[in-house]
Design a protein around this motif. Structure first.
Motif, PDB file in Angstrom:
ATOM      1  N   ALA A 178       0.925  -1.249   0.062  1.00 40.04           N
ATOM      2  CA  ALA A 178       0.013   0.048  -0.049  1.00 40.04           C
ATOM      3  C   ALA A 178       0.869   1.320   0.168  1.00 40.04           C
ATOM      4  O   ALA A 178       0.508   2.295  -0.458  1.00 40.04           O
ATOM      5  CB  ALA A 178      -0.850  -0.010   1.160  1.00 40.04           C
TER       6      ALA A 178
ATOM      7  N   TRP B  12      -1.482  12.769  -4.330  1.00 38.88           N
ATOM      8  CA  TRP B  12      -2.695  11.814  -4.743  1.00 38.88           C
ATOM      9  C   TRP B  12      -2.500  10.569  -3.892  1.00 38.88           C
ATOM     10  O   TRP B  12      -3.428  10.233  -3.091  1.00 38.88           O
ATOM     11  CB  TRP B  12      -2.943  11.536  -6.173  1.00 38.88           C
ATOM     12  N   GLU B  13      -1.259  10.183  -3.677  1.00 30.59           N
ATOM     13  CA  GLU B  13      -1.001   8.978  -3.009  1.00 30.59           C
ATOM     14  C   GLU B  13      -1.418   9.257  -1.538  1.00 30.59           C
ATOM     15  O   GLU B  13      -1.808   8.350  -0.707  1.00 30.59           O
ATOM     16  CB  GLU B  13       0.219   8.187  -3.174  1.00 30.59           C
TER      17      GLU B  13
ATOM     18  N   THR C  95      -4.927   9.444  -0.818  1.00 31.07           N
ATOM     19  CA  THR C  95      -5.521   8.198  -0.989  1.00 31.07           C
ATOM     20  C   THR C  95      -5.335   7.212   0.085  1.00 31.07           C
ATOM     21  O   THR C  95      -6.100   6.860   0.916  1.00 31.07           O
ATOM     22  CB  THR C  95      -5.136   7.464  -2.259  1.00 31.07           C
ATOM     23  N   LEU C  96      -4.279   7.336   0.884  1.00 29.71           N
ATOM     24  CA  LEU C  96      -3.644   6.591   1.979  1.00 29.71           C
ATOM     25  C   LEU C  96      -4.603   6.715   3.119  1.00 29.71           C
ATOM     26  O   LEU C  96      -5.112   6.246   3.962  1.00 29.71           O
ATOM     27  CB  LEU C  96      -2.257   6.747   2.193  1.00 29.71           C
TER      28      LEU C  96
ATOM     29  N   ASN D 149      -7.716   8.262   2.965  1.00 27.68           N
ATOM     30  CA  ASN D 149      -8.907   8.212   2.875  1.00 27.68           C
ATOM     31  C   ASN D 149      -9.159   6.618   2.777  1.00 27.68           C
ATOM     32  O   ASN D 149     -10.386   6.272   3.344  1.00 27.68           O
ATOM     33  CB  ASN D 149      -9.413   8.434   1.306  1.00 27.68           C
ATOM     34  N   GLN D 150      -8.223   5.711   2.622  1.00 28.89           N
ATOM     35  CA  GLN D 150      -8.263   4.383   3.142  1.00 28.89           C
ATOM     36  C   GLN D 150      -8.055   4.036   4.568  1.00 28.89           C
ATOM     37  O   GLN D 150      -7.711   2.902   5.004  1.00 28.89           O
ATOM     38  CB  GLN D 150      -7.004   3.565   2.358  1.00 28.89           C
ATOM     39  N   LYS D 151      -8.334   5.031   5.386  1.00 27.60           N
ATOM     40  CA  LYS D 151      -7.997   4.968   6.848  1.00 27.60           C
ATOM     41  C   LYS D 151      -6.625   4.571   7.200  1.00 27.60           C
ATOM     42  O   LYS D 151      -6.571   3.756   8.350  1.00 27.60           O
ATOM     43  CB  LYS D 151      -8.903   3.815   7.633  1.00 27.60           C
ATOM     44  N   MET D 152      -5.635   4.982   6.494  1.00 21.64           N
ATOM     45  CA  MET D 152      -4.327   4.691   6.828  1.00 21.64           C
ATOM     46  C   MET D 152      -3.574   5.843   7.064  1.00 21.64           C
ATOM     47  O   MET D 152      -2.403   6.062   6.521  1.00 21.64           O
ATOM     48  CB  MET D 152      -3.684   4.089   5.501  1.00 21.64           C
TER      49      MET D 152
ATOM     50  N   THR E  74       0.019   5.779   7.749  1.00 22.90           N
ATOM     51  CA  THR E  74       1.074   5.555   6.587  1.00 22.90           C
ATOM     52  C   THR E  74       1.091   6.832   5.719  1.00 22.90           C
ATOM     53  O   THR E  74       2.313   7.154   5.267  1.00 22.90           O
ATOM     54  CB  THR E  74       0.438   4.496   5.846  1.00 22.90           C
ATOM     55  N   SER E  75       0.214   7.436   5.865  1.00 26.81           N
ATOM     56  CA  SER E  75       0.046   8.834   4.799  1.00 26.81           C
ATOM     57  C   SER E  75       0.979   9.735   5.526  1.00 26.81           C
ATOM     58  O   SER E  75       1.641  10.245   4.706  1.00 26.81           O
ATOM     59  CB  SER E  75      -1.355   9.411   4.688  1.00 26.81           C
TER      60      SER E  75
END
Length: 126
Positions: A34, A87-88, A91-92, A94-97, A100-101
């Protein structure tokens, strides 16, 4: 506007974009995760190259503007990508990460600057 300079930037950008695509795809195949290792790698390598080129340019006054434009604006501009990074990062998140983001954002920023400085440092030996 100087047509030769525009063409040099365009050719550099074309080659940089192709190199980025190959870099990102190669790393994504080897490290499916991811975390966006491919974009991070391209941005760090591009920062290093930019630091190296402009480090040389600062010491070698005979480096032509065309060389700087080809490598700095063209190749590095095409090779690195802020839009993919943004964007990445979103996206991270928004993916509940979120962690990591934030790790991606901070790693990109800190290592990007260090990569640029490393390129500048290495250019001192040429």
């Amino acid at each position: 506007m100087d047509l030769i300079k525009i063409v040099l930037v365009g050719i550099g950008g074309l080659l940089g974009s192709i190199a980025r695509y190959i870099t990102v795809k190669s790393i994504t195949i080897k490290i499916p995760a991811a975390f966006p290792y491919g974009t991070l790698t391209a941005n760090l390598v591009g920062s290093f190259i930019l630091g190296f080129v402009y480090g040389l340019a600062l010491r070698k006054t005979d480096m032509s503007e065309n060389v700087k434009l080809f490598w700095g604006v063209g190749f590095c501009g095409g090779y690195t990508t802020f839009s993919s990074f943004a964007w990445e990062s979103v996206t991270l998140f928004n993916q509940k990460m979120a962690a990591t983001s934030l790790l991606y954002i901070s790693t990109s920023l800190v290592l990007g600057i260090l990569s640029l400085l490393a390129g500048m440092w290495l250019s001192r030996f040429l």
